[in-house]
Design an enzyme around this catalytic site. Sequence first.
Site, mmCIF file in Angstrom:
data_model
loop_
_atom_site.group_PDB
_atom_site.id
_atom_site.type_symbol
_atom_site.label_atom_id
_atom_site.label_comp_id
_atom_site.label_asym_id
_atom_site.label_seq_id
_atom_site.Cartn_x
_atom_site.Cartn_y
_atom_site.Cartn_z
ATOM 1 N N LYS A 1 0.843 -1.214 0.000
ATOM 2 C CA LYS A 1 0.000 0.000 0.000
ATOM 3 C C LYS A 1 0.875 1.260 0.000
ATOM 4 C CE LYS A 1 -1.799 1.792 3.971
ATOM 5 N NZ LYS A 1 -1.589 3.237 4.119
ATOM 6 N N ASN A 2 1.883 1.280 0.863
ATOM 7 C CA ASN A 2 2.661 2.513 1.005
ATOM 8 C C ASN A 2 3.612 2.769 -0.161
ATOM 9 O OD1 ASN A 2 1.293 2.956 3.335
ATOM 10 N ND2 ASN A 2 3.008 2.566 4.727
ATOM 11 N N CYS B 1 -5.070 12.799 12.598
ATOM 12 C CA CYS B 1 -5.805 11.573 12.298
ATOM 13 C C CYS B 1 -5.837 10.735 13.558
ATOM 14 C CB CYS B 1 -5.179 10.822 11.144
ATOM 15 S SG CYS B 1 -3.612 10.093 11.589
ATOM 16 N N ARG C 1 0.164 14.498 13.168
ATOM 17 C CA ARG C 1 0.760 14.402 11.829
ATOM 18 C C ARG C 1 0.891 15.763 11.134
ATOM 19 N NH1 ARG C 1 -1.269 8.567 9.568
ATOM 20 N NH2 ARG C 1 0.616 8.667 8.366
ATOM 21 N N ASP D 1 4.058 0.611 12.116
ATOM 22 C CA ASP D 1 2.878 -0.009 11.503
ATOM 23 C C ASP D 1 2.681 -1.471 11.928
ATOM 24 O OD1 ASP D 1 2.324 2.338 10.256
ATOM 25 O OD2 ASP D 1 2.890 1.710 8.239
ATOM 26 N N ARG E 1 -8.650 -0.167 4.421
ATOM 27 C CA ARG E 1 -7.717 0.806 3.847
ATOM 28 C C ARG E 1 -6.395 0.140 3.480
ATOM 29 N NH1 ARG E 1 -5.996 4.612 7.758
ATOM 30 N NH2 ARG E 1 -4.605 5.009 6.046
#
Length: 432
Positions: free
Chosen positions: A22-23, A116, A121, A307, A399
């Site tokens: 994803k990243n 978030c 952030r 993560d 997500r």
Amino acid sequence: MDKIIINGSKRLNGEITVQGAKNSVLPILVAALLVDGVSIIHNCPMLSDVDATVTILEYLGCKVEREGHTISVDSTDIKRYDVPDNLMREMRSSIVFLGGILGRMGKAVLSTPGGCEIGLRPIDLHLSSIEQLGVNFKTDGGFIDCSVGEKGLTGTKITLSFPSVGATENIILAAVLAHGTTVINNAAREPEISDLADFLNRCGAKIHGAGDSTVTVEGVKRLTSTEHTVIPDRIAASTYMIAGAITNGKICLKDIIPSHIGPTIQPLREAGCDIAVSGRWVCLSSPPRLKRIRMIRTMPYPGFPTDVQAQMMALTTVADGTSVIVENIFESRFKHIGELLRFGAKISAEGRMAVVEGVKHLNGANVKATDLRGGSAMILAGLCAHGATQITEIHHIDRGYEEPEKILESLGADIKRVKEDAKTEQSERGTQ
Ligand code: UD1
């Protein structure tokens, strides 16, 4: 709203292929804005964050086509340089559009992403970096209005006070078509930075040192069409390894890049797992009782990834002994603790430190996904808990994980996704 139901205590066994990262795919899709022509990107995971990125690309004027896990982006006719607030809010990482749009259009108007669920952030490093590249900006009413000065984007030396992943990506994106050479000191070293650079270099960019602390970007005149395959997702891979470990199972991941999950392998070995690495395979075999992990500190790559912190915490809740977890990257990334307590976990936390006293077993619970990785920690806890677990607010999980319930089911888990019955939802609301 969908929810996930798990009947726990099933040992996982088998082999799986892990989704694309994803990243990586998000900045690579943004980088396609800089290309004169069509970019074909393979191994794109099917995730809501990828959908959100595609929506923004289409808004800007790209023609996007998807076939399975391949996305092609034709950036020939880009007309817009703004991203509306509602699209920016879909995804905090859309700040990476800043460098891409500026590099292509010379101006950009984006709303500020704001905080978030895992922290404030801020974007100060992004803004000060693009300013050094010759961009003027003003922030007003929640928007950042940027335009490139008279000299155009111009290479320079930028030293980041912290190796921010997003800021490093934004600098690379703004610098590839700039005049002259940009040197980034204290750049983020995450594998996703190298993947972005690999994609851009295939298009004709001249980026050296990606993956190291010093990255050099020699500006080029134009980028041309290419095809690229996104690297495997090291965070999803780590999550599935922990799923094998927490259920005392035996699982193999195929076609991954083992060095990328080195920071997860090390604590899993400390917990007593036997892990064999061969080529692009990693196989894990878990002991009947996991041991405590003395100390986990999240750090920028190649340190232990923030993560994977929530998932590793889920594992330590059933490990024999006391484990300590320190979150150094985000200031409020412990929201999953409250939910883990519902399973009967013993965790105390103060500030950035959590102390986990392992219990013999967890009991199934009704919990919610507090955020993306916190949500995956709920799945892990549910997989090893005795009895039934119900997880709501799983849009957070969607997500970043492509059909996790199917992958886990293929390994022997009793897990399913169910649509929340509209009527039940209404009557539940009515009783609150
Ligand atoms: C990326 C990843 C995210 C991962 C994180 C850290 C993507 C899409 N997301 O997020 O999954 O958890 O890296 O590995 O790739 N910071 C500032 N000012 C800035 C920028 C960052 O103070 O201008 C702070 C952040 O608030 C945070 C820390 O630096 O506390 C790390 O942020 P950063 O490395 O930028 O993470 P992201 O790129 O947002």
